[in-house]
Write a protein that holds these residues in place. Sequence first.
Motif, PDB file in Angstrom:
ATOM      1  N   GLU A 345       0.813  -1.217   0.000  1.00  0.00           N
ATOM      2  CA  GLU A 345       0.000   0.000   0.000  1.00  0.00           C
ATOM      3  C   GLU A 345       0.847   1.269   0.000  1.00  0.00           C
ATOM      4  O   GLU A 345       0.533   2.245  -0.700  1.00  0.00           O
ATOM      5  CB  GLU A 345      -0.931   0.020   1.227  1.00  0.00           C
ATOM      6  CG  GLU A 345      -2.051  -0.997   1.193  1.00  0.00           C
ATOM      7  CD  GLU A 345      -1.635  -2.316   1.850  1.00  0.00           C
ATOM      8  OE1 GLU A 345      -0.430  -2.466   2.163  1.00  0.00           O
ATOM      9  OE2 GLU A 345      -2.505  -3.178   2.060  1.00  0.00           O
ATOM     10  N   ILE A 373      -7.295   7.176  -6.581  1.00  0.00           N
ATOM     11  CA  ILE A 373      -7.040   7.191  -5.133  1.00  0.00           C
ATOM     12  C   ILE A 373      -8.352   7.024  -4.365  1.00  0.00           C
ATOM     13  O   ILE A 373      -8.418   6.277  -3.378  1.00  0.00           O
ATOM     14  CB  ILE A 373      -6.324   8.494  -4.726  1.00  0.00           C
ATOM     15  CG1 ILE A 373      -4.900   8.524  -5.305  1.00  0.00           C
ATOM     16  CG2 ILE A 373      -6.268   8.635  -3.206  1.00  0.00           C
ATOM     17  CD1 ILE A 373      -4.178   9.839  -5.102  1.00  0.00           C
ATOM     18  N   CYS A 377      -9.269   3.879  -1.875  1.00  0.00           N
ATOM     19  CA  CYS A 377      -9.692   4.046  -0.479  1.00  0.00           C
ATOM     20  C   CYS A 377     -10.950   3.228  -0.198  1.00  0.00           C
ATOM     21  O   CYS A 377     -11.118   2.672   0.891  1.00  0.00           O
ATOM     22  CB  CYS A 377      -9.950   5.515  -0.177  1.00  0.00           C
ATOM     23  SG  CYS A 377      -8.449   6.518  -0.044  1.00  0.00           S
ATOM     24  N   LYS A 378     -11.832   3.154  -1.192  1.00  0.00           N
ATOM     25  CA  LYS A 378     -13.059   2.369  -1.016  1.00  0.00           C
ATOM     26  C   LYS A 378     -12.786   0.872  -1.134  1.00  0.00           C
ATOM     27  O   LYS A 378     -13.447   0.074  -0.468  1.00  0.00           O
ATOM     28  CB  LYS A 378     -14.096   2.803  -2.049  1.00  0.00           C
ATOM     29  CG  LYS A 378     -14.577   4.227  -1.850  1.00  0.00           C
ATOM     30  CD  LYS A 378     -15.543   4.651  -2.938  1.00  0.00           C
ATOM     31  CE  LYS A 378     -16.026   6.081  -2.710  1.00  0.00           C
ATOM     32  NZ  LYS A 378     -16.940   6.542  -3.785  1.00  0.00           N
ATOM     33  N   PRO A 381     -10.616  -0.179   2.546  1.00  0.00           N
ATOM     34  CA  PRO A 381     -10.991   0.795   3.585  1.00  0.00           C
ATOM     35  C   PRO A 381     -10.219   0.648   4.889  1.00  0.00           C
ATOM     36  O   PRO A 381     -10.112   1.610   5.648  1.00  0.00           O
ATOM     37  CB  PRO A 381     -12.489   0.505   3.808  1.00  0.00           C
ATOM     38  CG  PRO A 381     -12.674  -0.907   3.355  1.00  0.00           C
ATOM     39  CD  PRO A 381     -11.721  -1.110   2.228  1.00  0.00           C
ATOM     40  N   PHE A 384      -5.768   1.588   3.007  1.00  0.00           N
ATOM     41  CA  PHE A 384      -5.277   2.650   2.123  1.00  0.00           C
ATOM     42  C   PHE A 384      -5.611   4.057   2.604  1.00  0.00           C
ATOM     43  O   PHE A 384      -4.791   4.973   2.425  1.00  0.00           O
ATOM     44  CB  PHE A 384      -5.787   2.427   0.697  1.00  0.00           C
ATOM     45  CG  PHE A 384      -4.953   3.120  -0.335  1.00  0.00           C
ATOM     46  CD1 PHE A 384      -3.630   2.756  -0.552  1.00  0.00           C
ATOM     47  CD2 PHE A 384      -5.469   4.171  -1.081  1.00  0.00           C
ATOM     48  CE1 PHE A 384      -2.844   3.402  -1.493  1.00  0.00           C
ATOM     49  CE2 PHE A 384      -4.706   4.825  -2.025  1.00  0.00           C
ATOM     50  CZ  PHE A 384      -3.384   4.438  -2.228  1.00  0.00           C
ATOM     51  N   PRO A 385      -6.786   4.320   3.197  1.00  0.00           N
ATOM     52  CA  PRO A 385      -7.045   5.687   3.682  1.00  0.00           C
ATOM     53  C   PRO A 385      -5.988   6.182   4.667  1.00  0.00           C
ATOM     54  O   PRO A 385      -5.566   7.339   4.600  1.00  0.00           O
ATOM     55  CB  PRO A 385      -8.420   5.566   4.356  1.00  0.00           C
ATOM     56  CG  PRO A 385      -9.075   4.433   3.652  1.00  0.00           C
ATOM     57  CD  PRO A 385      -7.970   3.457   3.356  1.00  0.00           C
ATOM     58  N   VAL A 388      -2.892   7.081   2.675  1.00  0.00           N
ATOM     59  CA  VAL A 388      -3.059   8.372   1.998  1.00  0.00           C
ATOM     60  C   VAL A 388      -2.926   9.515   2.996  1.00  0.00           C
ATOM     61  O   VAL A 388      -2.266  10.525   2.727  1.00  0.00           O
ATOM     62  CB  VAL A 388      -4.430   8.425   1.288  1.00  0.00           C
ATOM     63  CG1 VAL A 388      -4.698   9.823   0.746  1.00  0.00           C
ATOM     64  CG2 VAL A 388      -4.481   7.408   0.159  1.00  0.00           C
ATOM     65  N   HIS A 417     -10.329  15.462  -3.104  1.00  0.00           N
ATOM     66  CA  HIS A 417     -10.398  14.182  -2.398  1.00  0.00           C
ATOM     67  C   HIS A 417     -11.293  14.298  -1.166  1.00  0.00           C
ATOM     68  O   HIS A 417     -12.184  13.454  -0.943  1.00  0.00           O
ATOM     69  CB  HIS A 417      -8.996  13.749  -1.999  1.00  0.00           C
ATOM     70  CG  HIS A 417      -8.945  12.428  -1.279  1.00  0.00           C
ATOM     71  ND1 HIS A 417      -9.039  11.230  -1.926  1.00  0.00           N
ATOM     72  CD2 HIS A 417      -8.832  12.140   0.045  1.00  0.00           C
ATOM     73  CE1 HIS A 417      -8.975  10.233  -1.038  1.00  0.00           C
ATOM     74  NE2 HIS A 417      -8.852  10.772   0.157  1.00  0.00           N
ATOM     75  N   GLN A 797      -7.959   4.820  11.603  1.00  0.00           N
ATOM     76  CA  GLN A 797      -7.488   4.550  10.251  1.00  0.00           C
ATOM     77  C   GLN A 797      -8.551   4.862   9.216  1.00  0.00           C
ATOM     78  O   GLN A 797      -8.248   5.270   8.107  1.00  0.00           O
ATOM     79  CB  GLN A 797      -7.071   3.075  10.119  1.00  0.00           C
ATOM     80  CG  GLN A 797      -5.747   2.766  10.789  1.00  0.00           C
ATOM     81  CD  GLN A 797      -5.245   1.411  10.383  1.00  0.00           C
ATOM     82  OE1 GLN A 797      -5.964   0.630   9.813  1.00  0.00           O
ATOM     83  NE2 GLN A 797      -4.001   1.141  10.669  1.00  0.00           N
ATOM     84  N   ASN A 798      -9.797   4.657   9.547  1.00  0.00           N
ATOM     85  CA  ASN A 798     -10.851   4.853   8.561  1.00  0.00           C
ATOM     86  C   ASN A 798     -11.508   6.225   8.702  1.00  0.00           C
ATOM     87  O   ASN A 798     -12.705   6.370   8.503  1.00  0.00           O
ATOM     88  CB  ASN A 798     -11.913   3.751   8.677  1.00  0.00           C
ATOM     89  CG  ASN A 798     -12.564   3.746  10.050  1.00  0.00           C
ATOM     90  OD1 ASN A 798     -12.065   4.363  10.960  1.00  0.00           O
ATOM     91  ND2 ASN A 798     -13.683   3.041  10.169  1.00  0.00           N
ATOM     92  N   LEU A 800     -11.514   8.673   6.845  1.00  0.00           N
ATOM     93  CA  LEU A 800     -12.054   9.241   5.625  1.00  0.00           C
ATOM     94  C   LEU A 800     -13.448   8.726   5.319  1.00  0.00           C
ATOM     95  O   LEU A 800     -14.051   9.091   4.325  1.00  0.00           O
ATOM     96  CB  LEU A 800     -11.131   8.932   4.439  1.00  0.00           C
ATOM     97  CG  LEU A 800      -9.794   9.668   4.433  1.00  0.00           C
ATOM     98  CD1 LEU A 800      -8.972   9.233   3.263  1.00  0.00           C
ATOM     99  CD2 LEU A 800     -10.005  11.172   4.378  1.00  0.00           C
TER     100      LEU A 800
END
Length: 802
Positions: A345, A373, A377-378, A381, A384-385, A388, A417, A797-798, A800
């Motif tokens: 990642e 991107i 992220c989706k 989940p 990657f968020p 980023v 974003h 972490q999530n 976003l």
Amino acid sequence: MSSWRSFLLRIGDKCSEYSSSSELKDHIDTCYGALRRELEHSSTDILPFLLQCAEQLPHKIPLYGTVVGLLNLEDEDFVKKIVENTQISFQDALDCGNCDRIRILMRFLTVLMCSKVLQPASLIVLFETLLSSAATTVDEEKGNPSWQARADFYVTCILSCLPWGGAEIMEQVPEEIERVLVGIQAYLSIRRLTSDSGLSFFEDDESGGDPVEKDFLEDLWERIQVLSSNGWKVESVPRPHLSFEAQLVAGKSHEFGPISCPEQPDLPSIISDVAYGKQKHDAKLKYPRRTHRLNIFPASKTEDLQPIDRFVVEEYLLDVLLFFNGCRKECASFMVGLPVPFRYEYLMAETIFSQLLLLPQPPFKPIYYTLVIMDLCKALPGAFPAVVAGAVRALFDKIADLDMECRTRLILWFSHHLSNFQFIWPWEEWAYVLDLPKWAPQRVFVQEVLEREVRLSYWDKIKQSIENAPALEELLPPKDGSNFKYIVEDGREKTEQHALSAELCNKVKGRQTAREILSWIEESIYPVHSLEVTLSVVVQTLLDIGSKSFTHLITVLERYGQVIAKICHDQDKQVMLLAEVSSYWKNNAQMTAIAIDRMMGYRLISNLAIVRWVFSPENIEQFHISDCPWEILRNAVSKTYNRITDLRKEISSLKKGVISAEEATSKAKADLEAAESKLTLVEGEPVIGENPARLKRLNTLAEKAKEEEVSICDSLEAKEALLARVLDENEVLFLALYTNFSNILMERLPDASRAGTLQALKSIHGDSTAAVLEESSAMEVDDENGKPKKCSAPFPQNFLFT
């Protein structure tokens, strides 16, 4: 889609075609069985489709190579055609300089060698042909060193094949491949080191700009040497052919036909630095570096990766981005499903950001990377968020050294974003920027991101998104957009200028024509008031009428643009016009940029006037604290360049039209002459010429064809004259840009003798700034060592996602 096509496309994927099996051996067996059944009836369809899959899904090449190896046991002639078609495609790619196709086909040939389809000696001949061309190119006496970019590309292609087949080729032809490697080492010793410091992401790296730092080709060479010392073991490259080795050895290995490299361009007739530099630039445009690594994260995040694995995964990611441009969801799907046994990642984020921020421009439109991107992220989940977010924080910490163009792209990406994730961000971490000077890069970054968010949403929504750091409201743009000078309060007209503005507004609402309004201005305003007052009243009032929406603005400019053009007929007046637009929309940077862009589109403002206004004293003070003047300048330069591009396309189309028209004229003339020279009998007597009616029709057609040819030639001549004029204007524009930039920099930079390096320049700048700050308490030192520490509170972490 027929089943065999589905099997070829989906091989290696978790999908219904393969019953959700993840075993590559099962996939290859199933795909091979489907192709074998259809081979007799559909070989002419299978061959091009298989090659297309190998070229456009290059991370699956080891699977396709193994399938071809198994087909070689079934039908040698069919596989021979695959090799021959690959040879033709490869030669075409060499001739036209299609870098991606050359690179991928070489990888495919290497894998075919591993599957016993291609003779190892043929691959060695291919390597040596490219290496010989590269060595000749950089030879000072026999070659043309300005085209080293092509030579470097050829050598890069050879080295980049070795992770996919180095073990097999070393086992089968050890002496020959050793000879190639020695040749590459010799090439590296005679080539010139390449430096793209002008295209670096950061203005000043931590290494201090070490001149002996290795370039991209030396870096790849070192990775290959490490790979060789590790026994050519690569975790990131699947080797499915080993599961079928006992079967594949029975197949016939085919020869790869000879290939020839393009002739190197001739040296310039007049040897000079300019001519050499132009050829070098042309070579770099045709054979560009594929990527510039952007090291965002600390080495600990990727320390488990072998050097060659990083290169291979980068190749996978760049290939997916290349071939799925425009198919964002498929792109994200393939990026998260690469055939590697480890997590990547962080490397994926670095690779995408390196492309998004690539200078001078990214390979694709920035919106493509934004969407990829977002989809990643989706798709991931839980992982990657956070990656980023870490990348954003790392880049924010180094924003002061980030290139200005990269900063702008980062601002545009980040605001877009966040708009897709309900504008959620831990703004309290960055609340300390309010303690920094207004020109501090981190403060400006936060301010510009918030301003762009307001454009993508609305003011109250963005204010709500920063409720955890309410003090940042100071950095939001003003809520009220327009700043109309002649607004009437309590129904009372304040001055005569207010009355004139109200009268003009009534005339516009009464749908008076531009000619009628011009007559009124010339009779009632201009003789009594100064030009400045006339211009201010007219421009402010028309802008206020068009302020309700973008459509209202366009309508006003279309109907009454002649009025503005009549008043602002020269560059000085156009600069005054720009000042009025800026004054009216001083609280709305977006509408300022849109209004000026539209006025330039309607030829109400010239690009030179925009340059003069942007570099006026009041705007120079905004250079470090707002992107607005830069946005307007970028739009002006882009519009000028786009006009040149459009004219060149039109001229190219007209040239093709001229050729077609000349052919049509020649044919019509030949038909007419043939008809006139034909003998016919009239009342028993031979007469030259056909039926008069047909002759008349042919004569009319010939005249029309000639008129069409003349018309197209006239249009071409007019477009070429217009292009010449626009190119002259473009030259004047860039000279004006250069002059203005030069003057501003010379006024502010210290004496060259005092600053030999960028770091020394920053030190001098810091010292001078500190001296100024001692006299004024209105500003604070932007000292990186003394800045307030950011909040280190953990964040989910999530974050976003909601």
